[in-house]
Design a protein around this motif. Structure first.
Motif, short mmCIF file in Angstrom:
data_model
loop_
_atom_site.label_atom_id
_atom_site.label_comp_id
_atom_site.label_asym_id
_atom_site.label_seq_id
_atom_site.Cartn_x
_atom_site.Cartn_y
_atom_site.Cartn_z
N ILE A 275 -1.89 -11.96 4.21
CA ILE A 275 -3.03 -11.37 4.94
C ILE A 275 -2.54 -10.57 6.15
O ILE A 275 -2.96 -9.43 6.38
N THR B 136 -14.10 -6.45 13.32
CA THR B 136 -15.14 -5.56 13.84
C THR B 136 -15.95 -6.24 14.95
O THR B 136 -16.56 -5.59 15.77
N PRO C 276 -11.87 -8.98 7.65
CA PRO C 276 -11.81 -7.94 8.70
C PRO C 276 -13.16 -7.71 9.38
O PRO C 276 -13.21 -7.15 10.46
N ASP C 277 -14.22 -8.14 8.75
CA ASP C 277 -15.55 -7.93 9.32
C ASP C 277 -15.97 -9.11 10.22
O ASP C 277 -17.13 -9.20 10.62
N LEU D 216 -10.76 -4.28 4.18
CA LEU D 216 -10.13 -3.61 5.31
C LEU D 216 -10.35 -2.09 5.24
O LEU D 216 -10.62 -1.45 6.26
N PRO E 182 0.82 -1.23 0.00
CA PRO E 182 0.00 0.00 0.00
C PRO E 182 0.84 1.27 0.00
O PRO E 182 0.35 2.34 -0.34
N LYS F 203 -9.16 -8.23 -2.55
CA LYS F 203 -10.38 -8.31 -1.73
C LYS F 203 -10.11 -7.85 -0.29
O LYS F 203 -10.96 -7.22 0.32
N LEU F 204 -8.93 -8.20 0.23
CA LEU F 204 -8.62 -7.80 1.61
C LEU F 204 -8.46 -6.27 1.68
O LEU F 204 -8.92 -5.65 2.64
N LEU G 167 -12.21 -0.05 8.18
CA LEU G 167 -11.53 1.02 8.92
C LEU G 167 -12.29 2.33 8.81
O LEU G 167 -12.45 3.06 9.79
N GLU H 259 -14.15 -15.26 1.55
CA GLU H 259 -13.38 -14.36 0.69
C GLU H 259 -12.61 -13.39 1.57
O GLU H 259 -13.08 -13.00 2.65
N ALA H 260 -11.44 -12.97 1.10
CA ALA H 260 -10.58 -12.10 1.91
C ALA H 260 -11.33 -10.83 2.33
O ALA H 260 -11.08 -10.27 3.39
N ARG H 261 -12.28 -10.39 1.51
CA ARG H 261 -13.05 -9.18 1.80
C ARG H 261 -13.80 -9.27 3.14
O ARG H 261 -13.98 -8.27 3.84
N LEU I 207 -1.67 -1.78 5.37
CA LEU I 207 -2.80 -0.97 4.93
C LEU I 207 -3.36 -0.13 6.08
O LEU I 207 -3.71 1.04 5.89
N SER I 208 -3.44 -0.72 7.27
CA SER I 208 -3.92 0.04 8.42
C SER I 208 -3.01 1.23 8.67
O SER I 208 -3.47 2.35 8.89
N LEU J 147 -0.30 -7.46 4.90
CA LEU J 147 -1.08 -6.45 4.18
C LEU J 147 -2.00 -5.70 5.15
O LEU J 147 -2.17 -4.49 5.04
N SER J 148 -2.56 -6.43 6.11
CA SER J 148 -3.41 -5.77 7.11
C SER J 148 -2.62 -4.73 7.88
O SER J 148 -3.08 -3.60 8.07
N GLU J 149 -1.42 -5.11 8.30
CA GLU J 149 -0.53 -4.17 8.99
C GLU J 149 -0.25 -2.95 8.13
O GLU J 149 -0.42 -1.81 8.57
N PHE K 18 -7.98 -1.73 16.61
CA PHE K 18 -7.41 -2.40 15.44
C PHE K 18 -5.90 -2.53 15.51
O PHE K 18 -5.26 -2.82 14.52
#
Lengths: 345, 345
Positions: free
Chosen positions: B237, B137, B220-221, A244, A220, A239-240, A248, B215-217, B244-245, B240-242, B280
């Motif tokens: 996963i 969430t 996070p939910d 995400l 990102p 998709k992630l 957020l 699905e990866a989408r 992107l946040s 990318l979460s790290e 988060f």
């Protein structure tokens, strides 16, 4: 007046068809005089929508197709049997060069299958990957393969890298784009079997600005211009990122709504926040091209609005004007020549 | 007084060692009377740090180890050759049952290698996956395998699912945790070869609340409690979460700083925003357990602070008290019995 770029649009594809699709076509031709759009679908319905707008009638032509392909049916079956569907009719127009490009917000599976079997691949291209333009802090990047080919082979990934590089250079305008391979670490010994076999091919490939591995953490932040991976990993990244970002933003909004003080603050900060979040809204960046086909095929997500359809149509102009497919063919030819020379040595 | 839980702590591992590690140990024993920490590393340095704090001296013991393993060296070589490193000494304490658990913020590679070869796997367990607790969430979820085993086989993924399910039920306290397999779509025909071979095994497995693909989408939910995937996808996963946040928070902050109006608004909204973002923040959730070993091994990220070290140490208590490894052994045994019965039929 120069050459007209002809785009076949799937008027029946997506959640907002045909309304938003038709509006997108009208907006595109009202913005650019060098585009001709074929609206392919149920003619009666399409004309009904068209009546609402003003536009140059020479720039839009309605092509009737009675059938529709839904997201619930088997893509392979649908493409084979529904010869009079908006998708098959429009893709045949690309195959026989009546149109330069095909754009659809319909069934992803059917677009991928139709791209390979109706439009057909460029000679020498083993698989057609899906490229997705995604926002980063530094601008945009191309994620490739974003979801077309499960269980890809190393030599296929190499071609994806080459096609992605050409796309970013000539469509998006980034000179000598940095190509990086998604991996679990930066050291050469890291990764799974596919990565270990693909990395040497990328390193050897002349004309590719291969910068090595990239960890998902750096994606990102704009760590590469072409982010290369197999379709399973690409789909997870795409998709992630969507999921995400959505979560957020939702959490931040509910955080702002939690106290009176923060509500007032949020109201003041909102315009600036919206501008920021817009930069990270993938819908600003047109559709996802399926590369390596005899013509351009662009997949737009199912909930696309007229604005996204318009951007996707306009994107086809650059692709066609820049002769991306001719450049891909040259690259494939060069690769073959190099292989032959090696064999001689 | 009940049983003391004994945790061997790598005093030399991570960017903030030994300072933050020692402080984390002190904070843990000051919070819980049922923990004994072995601080393993250069005794002189550790004692120097310990002097700064007040604590019950019976709860902390310093074990000298002269060598250190850095992140730059080959994990396999390091574990084999550096017998007097803090990591190898501490892991041997787990192997010979002097300690119940080992916690380290040092080289991830060395922790994974040492876990498999020094501590050793539970009989019947084919590979030891890394589980990472991540915020959603709806609460938290376990991502497994978050990075230990590249090119995993379907039957290994099945074991990861079983172990992850036990962990979430008995350590995190979610009854009948929903286990989902990361995939590119929800239909059964979707996915790569690994997914297609793994899904039937999960479906057949008794005692597992397998809910199908995710699905990866939806991750996070909170779409699943145990998110199952191979280590390559898991690493993508997690990282990318790290990434992107971090990027989104940075962009939002710079959006807020862009105008005077939004600056004032941002200042008012900040406390509420911070609370949201803290939810988060992965560092709130302790370390990542390496499951399936003869003892507990917990990996904490390299930049861990005393707070994260303390949380990771306290997490070991629940793991040990809940007899997670005994439950894993039972599950493996049951699986074997079922296989034998099937063979008889």
């Amino acid at each position: 007046m120069g050459k007209m770029i002809k785009v076949a649009l799937d008027a029946m594809g997506g959640d907002n068809a045909p309304g938003e699709i038709v509006k997108g076509a009208v907006d595109a031709v009202n913005e650019r005089k060098d585009i001709k759009v074929f609206l392919v679908g149920k003619a009666e319905k399409v004309h009904e929508e068209l009546k609402k707008y003003q536009f140059n009638e020479q720039q839009i032509e309605v092509i009737n197709a009675e059938e529709e392909i839904s997201c619930d049916e088997s893509p392979v079956e649908a493409i084979r049997k529904k010869k009079d569907s908006s998708m098959v009719v429009a893709m045949k127009m690309v195959k026989d060069k009546t149109a330069d490009a095909f754009v659809s917000a319909g069934s992803s599976g059917a677009i991928l299958v139709g791209g390979q079997f109706v439009v057909g691949r460029i000679r020498g291209i083993k698989r057609a990957p899906l490229g997705a333009i995604m926002p980063t802090t530094k601008g945009v990047m191309l994620l490739i393969d974003a979801g077309a080919n499960m269980d890809a082979r190393p030599e296929q990934l190499l071609q994806f890298a080459q096609m992605g590089s050409i796309y970013m250079e000539h469509v998006v305008g980034i000179s000598s784009p940095r190509v990086a391979l998604v991996n679990v670490g930066l050291e050469e010994a890291k990764g799974n079997q596919l990565i270990k076999e693909t990395a040497p091919l990328l390193k050897e490939c002349e004309g590719l600005n291969y910068t090595g591995s990239i960890e998902a953490r750096e994606i990102p932040d704009g760590g590469a211009d072409v982010v290369l991976c197999d379709a399973f990993v690409g789909n997870v990244i795409l998709k992630l990122s969507e999921g995400l970002s959505k979560v957020l933003v939702k959490e931040i909004k509910s955080g702002i709504m939690s106290t009176l003080r923060s509500k007032i603050g949020g109201a003041l900060a909102l315009p600036a926040l919206k501008k920021t979040l817009k930069r990270f809204d993938a819908s600003e960046y047109g559709g996802a091209p399926l590369l390596g086909l005899n013509g351009l095929v662009v997949k737009v997500h199912g909930s696309a609005t007229s604005k996204e359809m318009k951007n996707a149509v306009i994107q086809c102009v650059t692709f066609t004007e820049q002769q991306i497919n001719e450049k891909i063919k040259e690259e494939i030819l060069k690769g073959k020549e190099r292989q032959n020379e090696k064999k001689k040595d």
